[in-house]
Write a protein that holds these residues in place. Structure first.
Motif, mmCIF file in Angstrom:
data_model
loop_
_atom_site.group_PDB
_atom_site.id
_atom_site.type_symbol
_atom_site.label_atom_id
_atom_site.label_comp_id
_atom_site.label_asym_id
_atom_site.label_seq_id
_atom_site.Cartn_x
_atom_site.Cartn_y
_atom_site.Cartn_z
ATOM 1 N N ILE A 130 0.833 -1.206 0.000
ATOM 2 C CA ILE A 130 0.000 0.000 0.000
ATOM 3 C C ILE A 130 0.866 1.254 0.000
ATOM 4 O O ILE A 130 0.589 2.227 -0.707
ATOM 5 N N LEU A 131 1.943 1.233 0.789
ATOM 6 C CA LEU A 131 2.834 2.399 0.882
ATOM 7 C C LEU A 131 3.557 2.680 -0.430
ATOM 8 O O LEU A 131 4.016 3.804 -0.665
ATOM 9 N N LYS A 132 3.649 1.655 -1.301
ATOM 10 C CA LYS A 132 4.311 1.837 -2.598
ATOM 11 C C LYS A 132 3.404 2.478 -3.637
ATOM 12 O O LYS A 132 3.867 2.894 -4.698
ATOM 13 N N LEU A 133 2.090 2.514 -3.345
ATOM 14 C CA LEU A 133 1.154 3.107 -4.299
ATOM 15 C C LEU A 133 1.449 4.588 -4.484
ATOM 16 O O LEU A 133 1.757 5.299 -3.525
ATOM 17 N N SER A 134 1.308 5.072 -5.689
ATOM 18 C CA SER A 134 1.727 6.446 -6.009
ATOM 19 C C SER A 134 0.765 7.521 -5.508
ATOM 20 O O SER A 134 1.183 8.616 -5.152
ATOM 21 N N THR A 135 -0.546 7.214 -5.477
ATOM 22 C CA THR A 135 -1.512 8.250 -5.088
ATOM 23 C C THR A 135 -2.069 8.006 -3.693
ATOM 24 O O THR A 135 -2.228 6.863 -3.265
ATOM 25 N N ALA A 136 -2.378 9.105 -3.027
ATOM 26 C CA ALA A 136 -2.966 9.020 -1.685
ATOM 27 C C ALA A 136 -4.353 8.380 -1.741
ATOM 28 O O ALA A 136 -4.748 7.633 -0.841
ATOM 29 N N LYS A 137 -5.085 8.668 -2.829
ATOM 30 C CA LYS A 137 -6.425 8.096 -2.996
ATOM 31 C C LYS A 137 -6.353 6.572 -3.132
ATOM 32 O O LYS A 137 -7.160 5.839 -2.559
ATOM 33 N N GLY A 138 -5.357 6.114 -3.886
ATOM 34 C CA GLY A 138 -5.165 4.670 -4.065
ATOM 35 C C GLY A 138 -4.807 3.990 -2.760
ATOM 36 O O GLY A 138 -5.304 2.899 -2.457
ATOM 37 N N ARG A 139 -3.943 4.646 -1.974
ATOM 38 C CA ARG A 139 -3.564 4.090 -0.670
ATOM 39 C C ARG A 139 -4.768 4.020 0.269
ATOM 40 O O ARG A 139 -4.962 3.028 0.975
ATOM 41 N N ALA A 140 -5.565 5.094 0.263
ATOM 42 C CA ALA A 140 -6.744 5.151 1.131
ATOM 43 C C ALA A 140 -7.755 4.064 0.765
ATOM 44 O O ALA A 140 -8.321 3.398 1.642
ATOM 45 N N LYS A 141 -7.964 3.866 -0.544
ATOM 46 C CA LYS A 141 -8.915 2.852 -1.009
ATOM 47 C C LYS A 141 -8.440 1.447 -0.653
ATOM 48 O O LYS A 141 -9.225 0.603 -0.198
ATOM 49 N N ALA A 142 -7.151 1.190 -0.846
ATOM 50 C CA ALA A 142 -6.595 -0.131 -0.536
ATOM 51 C C ALA A 142 -6.684 -0.426 0.964
ATOM 52 O O ALA A 142 -7.041 -1.528 1.371
ATOM 53 N N PHE A 143 -6.360 0.591 1.762
ATOM 54 C CA PHE A 143 -6.386 0.388 3.215
ATOM 55 C C PHE A 143 -7.810 0.221 3.728
ATOM 56 O O PHE A 143 -8.047 -0.521 4.683
ATOM 57 N N SER A 144 -8.778 0.904 3.088
ATOM 58 C CA SER A 144 -10.173 0.831 3.555
ATOM 59 C C SER A 144 -10.738 -0.579 3.409
ATOM 60 O O SER A 144 -11.617 -0.981 4.169
ATOM 61 N N THR A 145 -10.240 -1.361 2.431
ATOM 62 C CA THR A 145 -10.725 -2.733 2.251
ATOM 63 C C THR A 145 -10.181 -3.684 3.327
ATOM 64 O O THR A 145 -10.693 -4.781 3.492
ATOM 65 N N CYS A 146 -9.130 -3.234 4.033
ATOM 66 C CA CYS A 146 -8.502 -4.088 5.051
ATOM 67 C C CYS A 146 -8.773 -3.631 6.482
ATOM 68 O O CYS A 146 -8.662 -4.435 7.417
ATOM 69 N N SER A 147 -9.096 -2.367 6.667
ATOM 70 C CA SER A 147 -9.172 -1.801 8.018
ATOM 71 C C SER A 147 -10.204 -2.489 8.902
ATOM 72 O O SER A 147 -9.945 -2.756 10.087
ATOM 73 N N SER A 148 -11.376 -2.814 8.340
ATOM 74 C CA SER A 148 -12.424 -3.470 9.136
ATOM 75 C C SER A 148 -11.946 -4.821 9.651
ATOM 76 O O SER A 148 -12.092 -5.144 10.834
ATOM 77 N N HIS A 149 -11.362 -5.596 8.731
ATOM 78 C CA HIS A 149 -10.858 -6.923 9.103
ATOM 79 C C HIS A 149 -9.752 -6.812 10.147
ATOM 80 O O HIS A 149 -9.695 -7.596 11.097
#
Length: 316
Positions: A231-250
């Motif tokens: 996730i930290l390697k993703l170039s955009t902040a929006k991409g990082r936020a979207k990727a993290f949001s799919t994992c945060s609940s779990h």
């Protein structure tokens, strides 16, 4: 000497039931607790059933992630049904008598569903790992057959181990007190009532706890280490936020569940306070299953959209 042995054997064999103390130490709050736990139980049933329903009927949610989530919701319903109805009955009748066989069955199912939950959370972490770290191969790796196999393993792999451990514990001699200072037949308080040397049984408990709690937890930690790194390697902040949001609940559910389970089953026996143990058990058997549907719905846009569509159809 002969009479003493006969008396001891008589005491060992005459325990045909246990008494669950539950919350009898606060008699003035029995009816309030009954009302609170009844509302909690109905909330868990309703919320998890709604999650299962919307995942089944909404085409947008026909993905591996939501397939695992629907199984997790069904598992939560099974898990709380083993303990809460019995506790409600004890609060209602103000009696905690439970037969030897019923106590063994309750412990067996609690451990079985708890072990399945550990494994299913690990499977869900693996699903997120493949989705984020290997997205191009995700449809191939996590095809329907693989998903069904992973869920089947999570549900049934612990069954023979748990049945064996339960039989081992309830084949021990029980003499003296038959009072369990708990609201259900959990492993640590029942083991405390056994007579004689229980060292081997305690070792077996630790081994099973390591296999079904610590090893899955370490696998989840490794998965999330790689996920966060990606996730930290993703170039955009929006991409990082979207990727993290799919994992945060779990991730929140994992921390809550594994934290309390580790304290309960891996804490050295002499350090276990019965009152604290009861409070921790209350947390992971009732409060966490209550929070889980809220965590997965409020923090998940897809679920919220599907829920709004369902409500719109019902109201129109």
């Amino acid at each position: 000497m002969e009479n003493t042995l006969k008396t001891e054997n008589f005491n060992v064999t005459t325990i045909v039931e246990f008494v669950l103390l539950g919350f009898s130490d606060i008699p003035n709050l029995q009816w309030i607790l009954f009302g609170i736990f009844l509302v909690i139980y109905l909330t868990i049933l309703m919320c998890n059933s709604i999650i299962i329903l919307i995942i089944r009927i909404d085409p947008a949610l026909q993905t591996p992630m939501y397939f695992f989530l629907s199984n997790f919701s069904f598992l939560e319903i099974c898990y709380v049904t083993v303990t809460i109805p019995r506790m409600l009955m004890d609060l209602l009748t103000q009696k905690g008598n439970i037969s030897f066989f019923a106590c063994a069955a309750q412990m067996c199912f609690v451990l079985m569903f708890g072990g399945s939950e550990c494994l299913l959370l690990t499977v869900m972490a693996y699903d997120r790992y493949v989705a984020i770290c290997n997205p191009l191969h995700y449809p191939l790796v996590m095809n329907h057959k693989v998903c069904v196999q992973l869920v089947t393993v999570a549900w049934i792999s612990g069954v023979p181990v748990v049945i064996g451990q339960t039989c081992q514990i309830f084949s021990l001699p029980f003499c003296g007190s038959n009072t369990i200072n708990h609201f259900f037949c959990d492993l640590p308080p029942v083991l405390k009532l056994a007579c004689g040397d229980t060292f081997l049984n305690e070792i077996a408990v630790y081994v099973v706890a390591v296999v079904f709690v610590m090893i899955p937890f370490l696998l989840i930690v490794v998965s999330y280490g790689k996920i966060i790194s990606n996730i930290l390697k993703l170039s955009t902040a929006k991409g990082r936020a979207k990727a993290f949001s799919t994992c945060s609940s779990h991730l929140i559910v994992v921390v809550l569940f594994y934290g309390t389970a580790t304290i309960t089953y891996l804490q050295p026996k002499p350090n276990q306070s019965e009152g604290v143990g009861k409070l921790i058990s209350l947390f992971y058997t009732i409060l966490i299953p209550t929070l889980n549907p809220l965590i997965y719905t409020l923090r998940n846009k897809d679920i919220m959209v599907a829920l709004r569509k369902l409500l719109t159809k019902l109201l129109l």
